[in-house]
Design a protein around this motif. Structure first.
Motif, PDB file in Angstrom:
ATOM      1  N   GLU A  93     -12.817 -13.819 -13.615  1.00  0.00           N
ATOM      2  CA  GLU A  93     -12.383 -12.453 -13.280  1.00  0.00           C
ATOM      3  C   GLU A  93     -13.438 -11.675 -12.487  1.00  0.00           C
ATOM      4  O   GLU A  93     -13.111 -10.737 -11.767  1.00  0.00           O
ATOM      5  N   ASN A  94     -14.720 -12.063 -12.659  1.00  0.00           N
ATOM      6  CA  ASN A  94     -15.797 -11.291 -12.009  1.00  0.00           C
ATOM      7  C   ASN A  94     -16.164 -11.832 -10.635  1.00  0.00           C
ATOM      8  O   ASN A  94     -17.141 -11.400 -10.035  1.00  0.00           O
ATOM      9  N   LEU A  95     -15.384 -12.812 -10.139  1.00  0.00           N
ATOM     10  CA  LEU A  95     -15.564 -13.277  -8.759  1.00  0.00           C
ATOM     11  C   LEU A  95     -14.445 -12.688  -7.902  1.00  0.00           C
ATOM     12  O   LEU A  95     -13.370 -12.361  -8.400  1.00  0.00           O
ATOM     13  N   THR A  96     -14.693 -12.580  -6.598  1.00  0.00           N
ATOM     14  CA  THR A  96     -13.597 -12.240  -5.682  1.00  0.00           C
ATOM     15  C   THR A  96     -12.776 -13.508  -5.441  1.00  0.00           C
ATOM     16  O   THR A  96     -13.244 -14.627  -5.732  1.00  0.00           O
ATOM     17  N   GLY A  97     -11.596 -13.330  -4.912  1.00  0.00           N
ATOM     18  CA  GLY A  97     -10.744 -14.490  -4.606  1.00  0.00           C
ATOM     19  C   GLY A  97     -11.451 -15.498  -3.724  1.00  0.00           C
ATOM     20  O   GLY A  97     -11.441 -16.703  -4.004  1.00  0.00           O
ATOM     21  N   PHE A 126       0.922 -17.652   1.285  1.00  0.00           N
ATOM     22  CA  PHE A 126       1.196 -16.921   0.030  1.00  0.00           C
ATOM     23  C   PHE A 126       0.949 -15.413   0.162  1.00  0.00           C
ATOM     24  O   PHE A 126       1.047 -14.675  -0.819  1.00  0.00           O
ATOM     25  N   GLU A 127       0.598 -14.995   1.371  1.00  0.00           N
ATOM     26  CA  GLU A 127       0.430 -13.566   1.679  1.00  0.00           C
ATOM     27  C   GLU A 127      -0.601 -12.876   0.771  1.00  0.00           C
ATOM     28  O   GLU A 127      -0.367 -11.789   0.278  1.00  0.00           O
ATOM     29  N   ILE A 128      -1.747 -13.542   0.555  1.00  0.00           N
ATOM     30  CA  ILE A 128      -2.805 -12.877  -0.219  1.00  0.00           C
ATOM     31  C   ILE A 128      -4.122 -12.791   0.561  1.00  0.00           C
ATOM     32  O   ILE A 128      -5.166 -12.477  -0.013  1.00  0.00           O
ATOM     33  N   THR A 129      -4.054 -13.052   1.877  1.00  0.00           N
ATOM     34  CA  THR A 129      -5.279 -13.030   2.693  1.00  0.00           C
ATOM     35  C   THR A 129      -6.024 -11.702   2.540  1.00  0.00           C
ATOM     36  O   THR A 129      -7.248 -11.686   2.384  1.00  0.00           O
ATOM     37  N   ASP A 130      -5.301 -10.596   2.571  1.00  0.00           N
ATOM     38  CA  ASP A 130      -5.937  -9.271   2.506  1.00  0.00           C
ATOM     39  C   ASP A 130      -6.602  -8.999   1.160  1.00  0.00           C
ATOM     40  O   ASP A 130      -7.467  -8.123   1.069  1.00  0.00           O
ATOM     41  N   ALA A 131      -6.224  -9.736   0.128  1.00  0.00           N
ATOM     42  CA  ALA A 131      -6.770  -9.485  -1.217  1.00  0.00           C
ATOM     43  C   ALA A 131      -7.932 -10.411  -1.572  1.00  0.00           C
ATOM     44  O   ALA A 131      -8.532 -10.272  -2.642  1.00  0.00           O
ATOM     45  N   ASP A 134     -11.109  -8.955  -2.916  1.00  0.00           N
ATOM     46  CA  ASP A 134     -11.054  -8.161  -4.162  1.00  0.00           C
ATOM     47  C   ASP A 134     -11.404  -9.034  -5.362  1.00  0.00           C
ATOM     48  O   ASP A 134     -11.236 -10.255  -5.339  1.00  0.00           O
ATOM     49  N   LEU A 135     -11.848  -8.383  -6.425  1.00  0.00           N
ATOM     50  CA  LEU A 135     -12.156  -9.109  -7.656  1.00  0.00           C
ATOM     51  C   LEU A 135     -10.873  -9.673  -8.265  1.00  0.00           C
ATOM     52  O   LEU A 135      -9.832  -9.002  -8.310  1.00  0.00           O
ATOM     53  N   ILE A 136     -10.972 -10.909  -8.770  1.00  0.00           N
ATOM     54  CA  ILE A 136      -9.812 -11.548  -9.402  1.00  0.00           C
ATOM     55  C   ILE A 136      -9.336 -10.728 -10.603  1.00  0.00           C
ATOM     56  O   ILE A 136      -8.140 -10.686 -10.898  1.00  0.00           O
ATOM     57  N   GLY A 137     -10.271 -10.052 -11.255  1.00  0.00           N
ATOM     58  CA  GLY A 137      -9.906  -9.192 -12.386  1.00  0.00           C
ATOM     59  C   GLY A 137      -8.904  -8.102 -12.024  1.00  0.00           C
ATOM     60  O   GLY A 137      -8.195  -7.586 -12.902  1.00  0.00           O
ATOM     61  N   SER A 138      -8.817  -7.763 -10.745  1.00  0.00           N
ATOM     62  CA  SER A 138      -7.879  -6.714 -10.315  1.00  0.00           C
ATOM     63  C   SER A 138      -6.520  -7.300  -9.915  1.00  0.00           C
ATOM     64  O   SER A 138      -5.591  -6.564  -9.602  1.00  0.00           O
ATOM     65  N   TYR A 139      -6.395  -8.634  -9.910  1.00  0.00           N
ATOM     66  CA  TYR A 139      -5.167  -9.291  -9.448  1.00  0.00           C
ATOM     67  C   TYR A 139      -4.053  -9.205 -10.490  1.00  0.00           C
ATOM     68  O   TYR A 139      -4.315  -9.247 -11.690  1.00  0.00           O
ATOM     69  N   SER A 140      -2.812  -9.164 -10.001  1.00  0.00           N
ATOM     70  CA  SER A 140      -1.653  -9.320 -10.877  1.00  0.00           C
ATOM     71  C   SER A 140      -1.558 -10.784 -11.319  1.00  0.00           C
ATOM     72  O   SER A 140      -2.212 -11.664 -10.752  1.00  0.00           O
ATOM     73  N   ALA A 148      -4.799 -19.756  -7.934  1.00  0.00           N
ATOM     74  CA  ALA A 148      -4.974 -21.046  -8.613  1.00  0.00           C
ATOM     75  C   ALA A 148      -4.323 -22.169  -7.807  1.00  0.00           C
ATOM     76  O   ALA A 148      -4.880 -23.268  -7.680  1.00  0.00           O
ATOM     77  N   ILE A 149      -3.152 -21.890  -7.235  1.00  0.00           N
ATOM     78  CA  ILE A 149      -2.455 -22.896  -6.429  1.00  0.00           C
ATOM     79  C   ILE A 149      -3.300 -23.252  -5.199  1.00  0.00           C
ATOM     80  O   ILE A 149      -3.511 -24.431  -4.887  1.00  0.00           O
ATOM     81  N   ILE A 150      -3.817 -22.229  -4.511  1.00  0.00           N
ATOM     82  CA  ILE A 150      -4.645 -22.478  -3.314  1.00  0.00           C
ATOM     83  C   ILE A 150      -5.881 -23.298  -3.688  1.00  0.00           C
ATOM     84  O   ILE A 150      -6.252 -24.247  -2.995  1.00  0.00           O
ATOM     85  N   SER A 151      -6.500 -22.950  -4.828  1.00  0.00           N
ATOM     86  CA  SER A 151      -7.705 -23.681  -5.247  1.00  0.00           C
ATOM     87  C   SER A 151      -7.388 -25.150  -5.522  1.00  0.00           C
ATOM     88  O   SER A 151      -8.237 -26.021  -5.326  1.00  0.00           O
ATOM     89  N   ALA A 152      -6.158 -25.423  -5.942  1.00  0.00           N
ATOM     90  CA  ALA A 152      -5.766 -26.806  -6.237  1.00  0.00           C
ATOM     91  C   ALA A 152      -5.501 -27.611  -4.966  1.00  0.00           C
ATOM     92  O   ALA A 152      -5.533 -28.841  -4.985  1.00  0.00           O
TER      93      ALA A 152
END
Length: 242
Positions: A93-97, A126-131, A134-140, A148-152
């Motif tokens: 949560e304390n890292l950015t995407g 997945f339309e999350i480039t702009d986010a 931001d910190l993962i902790g702020s994500y929905s 998680a899908i992109i990381s996989a």
């Protein structure tokens, strides 16, 4: 173990406390290019099996091999070629995407050019480039799932394992993930995923296994299982015959 199966499960069983078997002597093979659906009610043993496949859960009975390597004896070799997306991804949560995605790329030794191209491709889809800054902790929840899908997908796994991947994704992201899964299979990736969304499985999978009370009650190609009926009808019939 058969030589060309990307995932081979042989006589796998798992008991929790006492002798109640969560999974009871199951065997199945997933080949490169397969989209293999693992179907059953909640509590049927889907997650227990998946967690053993990806090395999260120890087991004593049976054997599981990925790309010819034993999950028990050669866990690192297995993890190198596997990606796992749990049903409820736990991210830092304390890292950015973008920090998280780069961390995963570092773990798998992916070079700068490849990781940049892949992150850009999938973040745009997945339309999350702009986010990503931001910190993962702020994500929905949905954004965490997309991350998680992109990381996989960053290390182009030979085996992609997903636990209920469509739960919590909006319709557009669900469509995107299905398209990516099809594209990966055309390149020879093996995909093994659990779901209880039967109409998605029917359109997506070429093979399927139905698990009930820890035992596989039906498995085969989609054509063999459905025989001109819907997967839902086949599932209810197998379920009722037990």
């Amino acid at each position: 173990m058969s030589g060309n199966a990307m995932l081979e499960i042989r006589n796998y069983s798992k008991s929790y406390g006492g002798n109640k078997k969560a999974v009871d002597d199951i065997s199945l093979s997933v080949m490169g290019g397969d989209i293999f659906g693992f179907i059953g009610h909640n509590g049927a043993g889907k997650s227990t099996t998946i967690r053993a496949v990806v090395g999260v859960l120890d087991f004593t009975e049976g054997e599981i091999a990925i790309d010819g390597h034993s999950v028990k004896r050669e866990p690192i070799a297995c993890k190198r070629v596997t990606a796992y997306i749990p049903d409820n991804p736990d991210l830092y949560e304390n890292l950015t995407g973008i920090q998280y995605l780069n961390f995963v790329a570092d773990v798998f030794g992916i070079g700068a050019a490849e990781r940049e191209a892949r992150i850009q491709k999938y973040a745009d889809l997945f339309e999350i480039t702009d986010a990503l800054g931001d910190l993962i902790g702020s994500y929905s929840h949905g954004m965490k799932q997309k991350t998680a899908i992109i990381s996989a997908l960053i290390h182009e796994p030979k085996l992609l394992v997903l636990d209920e991947p469509f739960v919590g994704l909006d319709p557009k992201a669900t469509f995107t993930l299905k398209e990516i899964m099809r594209e990966m299979c055309q390149k020879g990736t093996a995909i093994f995923f659990s779901t209880h969304v039967l109409d998605v499985a029917e359109k997506l999978c070429n093979k399927v296994a139905i698990i009930k009370h820890g035992r596989i009650i039906a498995s085969g190609t989609m054509e063999e299982l459905t025989e001109g009926h819907s997967l839902e009808e086949a599932f209810l019939e197998a379920d009722g015959n037990e």
